[in-house]
Design a protein around this motif. Structure first.
Motif, PDB file in Angstrom:
ATOM      1  N   ARG A  18      -4.055  15.581 -15.340  1.00 17.68           N
ATOM      2  CA  ARG A  18      -3.667  16.302 -14.124  1.00 17.68           C
ATOM      3  C   ARG A  18      -2.908  17.579 -14.464  1.00 17.68           C
ATOM      4  O   ARG A  18      -3.180  18.641 -13.903  1.00 17.68           O
ATOM      5  CB  ARG A  18      -2.810  15.384 -13.252  1.00 17.68           C
ATOM      6  N   ILE A  48      -3.084  17.284  -4.660  1.00 18.67           N
ATOM      7  CA  ILE A  48      -2.258  16.248  -4.049  1.00 18.67           C
ATOM      8  C   ILE A  48      -1.043  16.018  -4.942  1.00 18.67           C
ATOM      9  O   ILE A  48      -1.178  15.751  -6.135  1.00 18.67           O
ATOM     10  CB  ILE A  48      -3.041  14.934  -3.862  1.00 18.67           C
ATOM     11  N   THR A  98       2.314  13.886  -4.143  1.00 21.29           N
ATOM     12  CA  THR A  98       2.998  13.061  -3.155  1.00 21.29           C
ATOM     13  C   THR A  98       4.457  13.460  -2.969  1.00 21.29           C
ATOM     14  O   THR A  98       4.904  13.663  -1.848  1.00 21.29           O
ATOM     15  CB  THR A  98       2.902  11.573  -3.551  1.00 21.29           C
ATOM     16  N   ASP A 154      -6.513  15.371  -7.749  1.00 20.34           N
ATOM     17  CA  ASP A 154      -5.999  14.167  -7.096  1.00 20.34           C
ATOM     18  C   ASP A 154      -5.811  13.122  -8.193  1.00 20.34           C
ATOM     19  O   ASP A 154      -6.776  12.711  -8.833  1.00 20.34           O
ATOM     20  CB  ASP A 154      -7.023  13.724  -6.049  1.00 20.34           C
ATOM     21  N   LYS A 191      -3.940  11.959   2.799  1.00 21.03           N
ATOM     22  CA  LYS A 191      -3.990  13.228   2.066  1.00 21.03           C
ATOM     23  C   LYS A 191      -5.409  13.528   1.578  1.00 21.03           C
ATOM     24  O   LYS A 191      -5.910  14.639   1.755  1.00 21.03           O
ATOM     25  CB  LYS A 191      -3.009  13.196   0.878  1.00 21.03           C
ATOM     26  N   SER A 192      -6.054  12.534   0.993  1.00 21.28           N
ATOM     27  CA  SER A 192      -7.425  12.724   0.511  1.00 21.28           C
ATOM     28  C   SER A 192      -8.375  13.015   1.665  1.00 21.28           C
ATOM     29  O   SER A 192      -9.258  13.874   1.553  1.00 21.28           O
ATOM     30  CB  SER A 192      -7.910  11.487  -0.255  1.00 21.28           C
ATOM     31  N   ARG A 238      -8.120  10.113  -8.067  1.00 19.72           N
ATOM     32  CA  ARG A 238      -9.502  10.410  -8.493  1.00 19.72           C
ATOM     33  C   ARG A 238      -9.589  10.567 -10.009  1.00 19.72           C
ATOM     34  O   ARG A 238     -10.543  10.109 -10.635  1.00 19.72           O
ATOM     35  CB  ARG A 238     -10.010  11.680  -7.804  1.00 19.72           C
TER      36      ARG A 238
END
Length: 146
Positions: free
Chosen positions: A59, A78, A80, A29, A13-14, A32
């Motif tokens: 986030r 991102i 998941t 992310d 994904k990254s 990150r």
């Protein structure tokens, strides 16, 4: 534009975002963010409970602020395993939802090579919920050295 990038751990994904995002774009992310909030020497994929809780709050704040600026910048997020409620929110925002999935065997090999064994459970959960033809890979990635 809001791009919500989903997929199992270690799917790429990254890397998918790195190949597309421009320097002025916003990238949210959790890995990150956690790295930015933890001290030197912390593992790259840090899942310590306190670090995870603080990073998750950061986030949420980043998402809330970033979506206010979608007319002037692209946002790559991102997520998941977004719940139905999160998916509905992203759809209301006009997001493009991308699934990066190079295949379960590749993902399991990558997790064994570079992540903690606890990530195996997350991989199993992801494929149980999203696998089995429910997801469409954004890329047909072959395995590579990480």
């Amino acid at each position: 534009m809001l791009y919500v990038v989903t997929g199992p751990p270690a799917a790429g994904k990254s890397s998918w975002i790195e190949a597309r995002a421009k320097p002025r774009d916003i990238v949210i992310d959790l890995d990150r963010i956690t790295r930015a909030l933890t001290g030197p020497g912390a593992p790259q994929w840090n899942h310590e409970p306190i670090a995870s809780k603080v990073a998750m709050r950061a986030r949420y704040a980043a998402i809330d602020e970033a979506v206010k600026h979608l007319e002037s910048t692209d946002v790559y997020l991102i997520h998941t395993m977004p719940s139905d409620a999160w998916r509905a929110r992203y759809q209301r925002l006009g997001a493009e939802i991308i699934t990066v999935d190079p295949g379960e065997q590749v993902v399991r090999e990558r997790v064994r090579a570079m992540r903690s064994s606890s990530m195996e459970r997350v991989v199993t959960r992801w494929y149980r919920h999203y696998g089995g033809g429910k997801s469409r890979p954004a890329t047909a990635q072959s395995s590579r050295e990480w």
